[in-house]
Design an enzyme around this catalytic site. Structure first.
Site, PDB file in Angstrom:
ATOM      1  N   GLY A 188       3.942  -7.905  -4.398  1.00 55.94           N
ATOM      2  CA  GLY A 188       4.926  -8.995  -4.471  1.00 55.94           C
ATOM      3  C   GLY A 188       6.301  -8.486  -4.843  1.00 55.94           C
ATOM      4  N   GLY A 236       8.702  -7.518  -6.970  1.00 57.34           N
ATOM      5  CA  GLY A 236       8.712  -7.185  -8.391  1.00 57.34           C
ATOM      6  C   GLY A 236      10.108  -7.069  -8.959  1.00 57.34           C
ATOM      7  N   ARG A 237      11.080  -6.987  -8.068  1.00 56.07           N
ATOM      8  CA  ARG A 237      12.462  -6.879  -8.556  1.00 56.07           C
ATOM      9  C   ARG A 237      13.473  -7.483  -7.598  1.00 56.07           C
ATOM     10  NH1 ARG A 237      13.855  -0.500  -7.785  1.00 56.07           N
ATOM     11  NH2 ARG A 237      12.497  -0.074  -6.032  1.00 56.07           N
ATOM     12  N   LYS A 279      18.234  -7.472  -4.841  1.00 55.04           N
ATOM     13  CA  LYS A 279      17.235  -6.466  -5.226  1.00 55.04           C
ATOM     14  C   LYS A 279      17.689  -5.793  -6.518  1.00 55.04           C
ATOM     15  CE  LYS A 279      14.822  -2.327  -3.573  1.00 55.04           C
ATOM     16  NZ  LYS A 279      14.523  -1.506  -2.384  1.00 55.04           N
ATOM     17  N   GLY A 329      11.836  -4.497 -13.196  1.00 57.90           N
ATOM     18  CA  GLY A 329      12.577  -5.455 -12.376  1.00 57.90           C
ATOM     19  C   GLY A 329      13.959  -4.972 -11.956  1.00 57.90           C
ATOM     20  N   ARG A 331      20.738  -7.875  -0.205  1.00 57.95           N
ATOM     21  CA  ARG A 331      20.169  -7.554   1.105  1.00 57.95           C
ATOM     22  C   ARG A 331      20.161  -8.797   1.985  1.00 57.95           C
ATOM     23  NH1 ARG A 331      14.744  -3.991   0.323  1.00 57.95           N
ATOM     24  NH2 ARG A 331      13.813  -5.933  -0.405  1.00 57.95           N
ATOM     25  N   ASP A 382       3.172  -2.885   2.775  1.00 57.45           N
ATOM     26  CA  ASP A 382       4.076  -3.834   2.123  1.00 57.45           C
ATOM     27  C   ASP A 382       5.541  -3.502   2.421  1.00 57.45           C
ATOM     28  OD1 ASP A 382       3.128  -1.630   0.354  1.00 57.45           O
ATOM     29  OD2 ASP A 382       4.754  -2.325  -0.928  1.00 57.45           O
ATOM     30  N   ASN A 383       5.788  -2.383   3.069  1.00 58.00           N
ATOM     31  CA  ASN A 383       7.160  -2.032   3.451  1.00 58.00           C
ATOM     32  C   ASN A 383       7.375  -2.151   4.953  1.00 58.00           C
ATOM     33  OD1 ASN A 383       7.840  -1.524   0.796  1.00 58.00           O
ATOM     34  ND2 ASN A 383       7.437   0.669   0.934  1.00 58.00           N
TER      35      ASN A 383
HETATM   36  P1  AMP Z   1       8.301   0.060  -3.302  1.00 57.85           P
HETATM   37  O1  AMP Z   1       7.546   1.348  -3.411  1.00 57.85           O
HETATM   38  O2  AMP Z   1       9.723   0.152  -3.800  1.00 57.85           O
HETATM   39  O3  AMP Z   1       8.221  -0.547  -1.961  1.00 57.85           O
HETATM   40  O4  AMP Z   1       7.603  -0.947  -4.320  1.00 57.85           O
HETATM   41  C1  AMP Z   1       6.245  -1.261  -4.324  1.00 57.85           C
HETATM   42  C2  AMP Z   1       5.994  -2.428  -5.250  1.00 57.85           C
HETATM   43  O5  AMP Z   1       6.435  -2.122  -6.570  1.00 57.85           O
HETATM   44  C3  AMP Z   1       6.693  -3.711  -4.874  1.00 57.85           C
HETATM   45  O6  AMP Z   1       5.865  -4.766  -5.251  1.00 57.85           O
HETATM   46  C4  AMP Z   1       7.941  -3.677  -5.714  1.00 57.85           C
HETATM   47  O7  AMP Z   1       8.483  -4.949  -5.959  1.00 57.85           O
HETATM   48  C5  AMP Z   1       7.411  -3.064  -7.001  1.00 57.85           C
HETATM   49  N1  AMP Z   1       8.450  -2.363  -7.763  1.00 57.85           N
HETATM   50  C6  AMP Z   1       9.049  -1.195  -7.470  1.00 57.85           C
HETATM   51  N2  AMP Z   1       9.929  -0.866  -8.427  1.00 57.85           N
HETATM   52  C7  AMP Z   1       9.896  -1.836  -9.360  1.00 57.85           C
HETATM   53  C8  AMP Z   1      10.558  -2.078 -10.594  1.00 57.85           C
HETATM   54  N3  AMP Z   1      11.454  -1.225 -11.074  1.00 57.85           N
HETATM   55  N4  AMP Z   1      10.253  -3.199 -11.265  1.00 57.85           N
HETATM   56  C9  AMP Z   1       9.351  -4.071 -10.798  1.00 57.85           C
HETATM   57  N5  AMP Z   1       8.679  -3.906  -9.654  1.00 57.85           N
HETATM   58  C10 AMP Z   1       8.936  -2.813  -8.946  1.00 57.85           C
HETATM   59 MG    MG Z   2       8.600  -2.143  -1.098  1.00 58.30          MG
END
Ligand code: AMP
Ligand code: MG
Length: 493
Positions: A98, A100-101, A117, A130, A180, A260-261
């Site tokens: 989900g 997360g930030r 973001k 976050g 974004r 998820d990306n």
């Molecule tokens: P990413 O690898 O950046 O695509 O992130 C994978 C997951 O981790 C997603 O659910 C992001 O929202 C969450 N996420 C990454 N960095 C953070 C952060 N600093 N705080 C909260 N959630 C994060």
């Molecule tokens: Mg991501």
């Protein structure tokens, strides 16, 4: 005499909101406000995107925008929310993830969604804080706009704002927020989420929303016995295939191609440890955390296909027949090679088709891979040679001069069948002079850490017109310095 001490009134944003994702229902998201950051400042802005969005001309330079786009002041009419999704990370089911930030503010005129973001913790933050750091936010901002200018489908970035608030990564860094913009931020993982939880009503509603909003032809195509969900899977496969071909042709490595990306619209999404190749190396791994090399440059097209199978699995309850899902996925296997060939032919300026072309393409890629020749510089120099300059500048890039000369003779014989002027023009429009190499981003980031944001603006100006010569900026189009290979970019952002 009356002294007016109040700040002069500021232009309103001109943004009008509608919030169709919010209207999908509470199963899809959690509504919450951004967490403010102290004393924000501007780091970078895309005037081009501001114009596309129809923003009031001066708004993006005012304090209202600075506060709103840092998450410190709500934008009237927006309904901030974090969406829920799941996904496969590095090939393994990761369960619920989900936003997360990132917070979705809503959708503005022209059908563009706006996300902040780095706007603070959400119910999906898990162990995260976050936040996003200045370094990765500048990289995402610049690369989004660079990809757009290269005509590669991507989410966009309107601006980056920063704050001195400390953020802990490997070291203490400072916080930033990227605004974004995209027609939709829906990921394969959104579908996987509802399928995994056996929420079939929600799964169908989401698929119908995506079809009606972005793929209406899926309802009317006669294919797949009129099954719109199979048609959706095929349409997404085709867009993803086209995207992978473009990444390969320009030498882009995403670095974290988790499901998820992956954008349901076939956009480049979630810029983290990405890299444009310096030397051409099919095995290049740009993500320091990817110890197995799962997302190596040359593996990306196969990974995308694997990810599409995850999407197919998630859509299966709607599609019904496994054979229909497999047939829909099959399109990837024809569209990807065809798109790649089109892109590579354009890089070589080959406008007509000829039986020898495939070997010509394969042989130059082999030579580049053997020597790890600088990808961007090779293609640009070759373009200039076809446009009339001496071959020496291209030849100088190879240790195996005889090998290169033999290839060049074949290529020149082949080019004689084409209109030389048109070939050169195609090549100079297909082979950019400027890409966001790691070291260029790094230099702009170092300056920005000292509160000098001119490097970000300068780089943006080059990347917004990457096919132009930009006299006086040959350094930014040159070979990477020795220290560039020591830059380590990881998932930590
Ligand atoms: P990413 O690898 O950046 O695509 O992130 C994978 C997951 O981790 C997603 O659910 C992001 O929202 C969450 N996420 C990454 N960095 C953070 C952060 N600093 N705080 C909260 N959630 C994060
Ligand atoms: Mg991501």
């Amino acid at each position: 005499m009356t002294v007016h001490t109040a700040a002069p009134p500021q232009a309103s944003s001109g943004l009008q909101w509608r919030n169709r994702y919010a209207a999908l229902g509470p199963e899809y998201h959690t509504r919450l406000l951004p967490t403010p950051l102290p004393s924000p400042y501007w780091v970078g802005r895309s005037e081009a995107l501001a114009r596309t969005m129809g923003l009031a001309p001066d708004w993006l330079h005012g304090n209202d925008a600075l506060a709103a786009l840092t998450g410190n002041q709500p934008l009237p009419g927006s309904e901030p929310l974090a969406t829920v999704y799941s996904g496969h990370q590095f090939g393994v089911w990761a369960g619920q993830l989900g936003d997360g930030r990132a917070l979705l503010l809503g959708e503005t005129q022209g059908g563009l969604e706006v996300q902040l973001k780095g706007a603070g913790r959400t119910p999906y933050s898990r162990m995260g804080d976050g936040r996003a750091v200045l370094r990765s936010s500048i990289r995402e901002f610049l690369c989004s706009e660079a990809m757009q200018a290269l005509s590669i489908p991507t989410t966009r970035a309107l601006c980056v704002t920063g704050s001195d608030a400390p953020v802990r990564r490997e070291e203490i860094e400072t916080a930033a927020v990227v605004t974004r913009v995209a027609p939709s931020f829906i990921r394969f993982g959104h579908f996987e989420h509802f399928a995994a939880n056996e929420q079939l009503v929600e799964l169908r509603r989401l698929a119908d929303f995506v079809i009606d909003s972005f793929y209406p032809q899926c309802r009317t195509t006669g294919k797949f016995a009129g099954n719109p969900y199979a048609a959706l899977l095929e349409a997404v496969s085709e867009r993803t295939a086209a995207l992978m071909a473009q990444w390969q042709a320009v030498g882009f490595c995403h670095g974290v191609m988790n499901t998820d990306n992956m954008s349901i619209l076939g956009l480049t999404l979630d810029y983290g440890p990405f890299q444009f190749l310096d030397g051409y190396d099919p095995a290049h791994v740009c993500n320091h955390s990817d110890t197995q090399g799962r997302y190596a440059y040359a593996r990306q097209p196969n990974i995308a296909y694997w990810n599409l199978h995850c999407l197919g699995q998630a859509l299966l309850p709607l599609i019904g027949e496994p054979d229909l899902a497999l047939a829909a996925l099959e399109s990837y296997r024809t569209v990807f090679p065809a798109e790649l060939e089109t892109r590579l032919r354009a890089k070589l300026g080959l406008r007509q088709s000829h039986p020898d072309d495939r070997a010509l393409i394969e042989d130059i890629l082999k030579l580049l891979a053997q020597e790890h020749t600088d990808h961007t510089i090779f293609w640009r120099r070759l373009s200039h040679h076809v446009a009339g300059s001496e071959a020496q500048a291209v030849r100088d890039l190879f240790r195996d001069r005889a090998g290169f000369d033999a290839w060049l003779r074949r290529y020149e014989t082949r080019l004689a069948l084409e209109d030389a002027t048109a070939c050169a023009a195609t090549m100079l429009r297909s082979n950019p002079k400027f890409v966001l190499r790691n070291h260029l981003g790094e230099l702009a980031i170092r300056q920005a850490r000292d509160k000098d944001f001119s490097g970000v603006a300068r780089l943006l100006a080059l990347l917004e017109n990457p096919f132009d010569e930009h006299p006086g900026h040959d350094a930014e189009a040159g070979f990477p310095p020795d220290w560039a290979s020591a830059i380590e970019i990881s998932c930590s952002s």
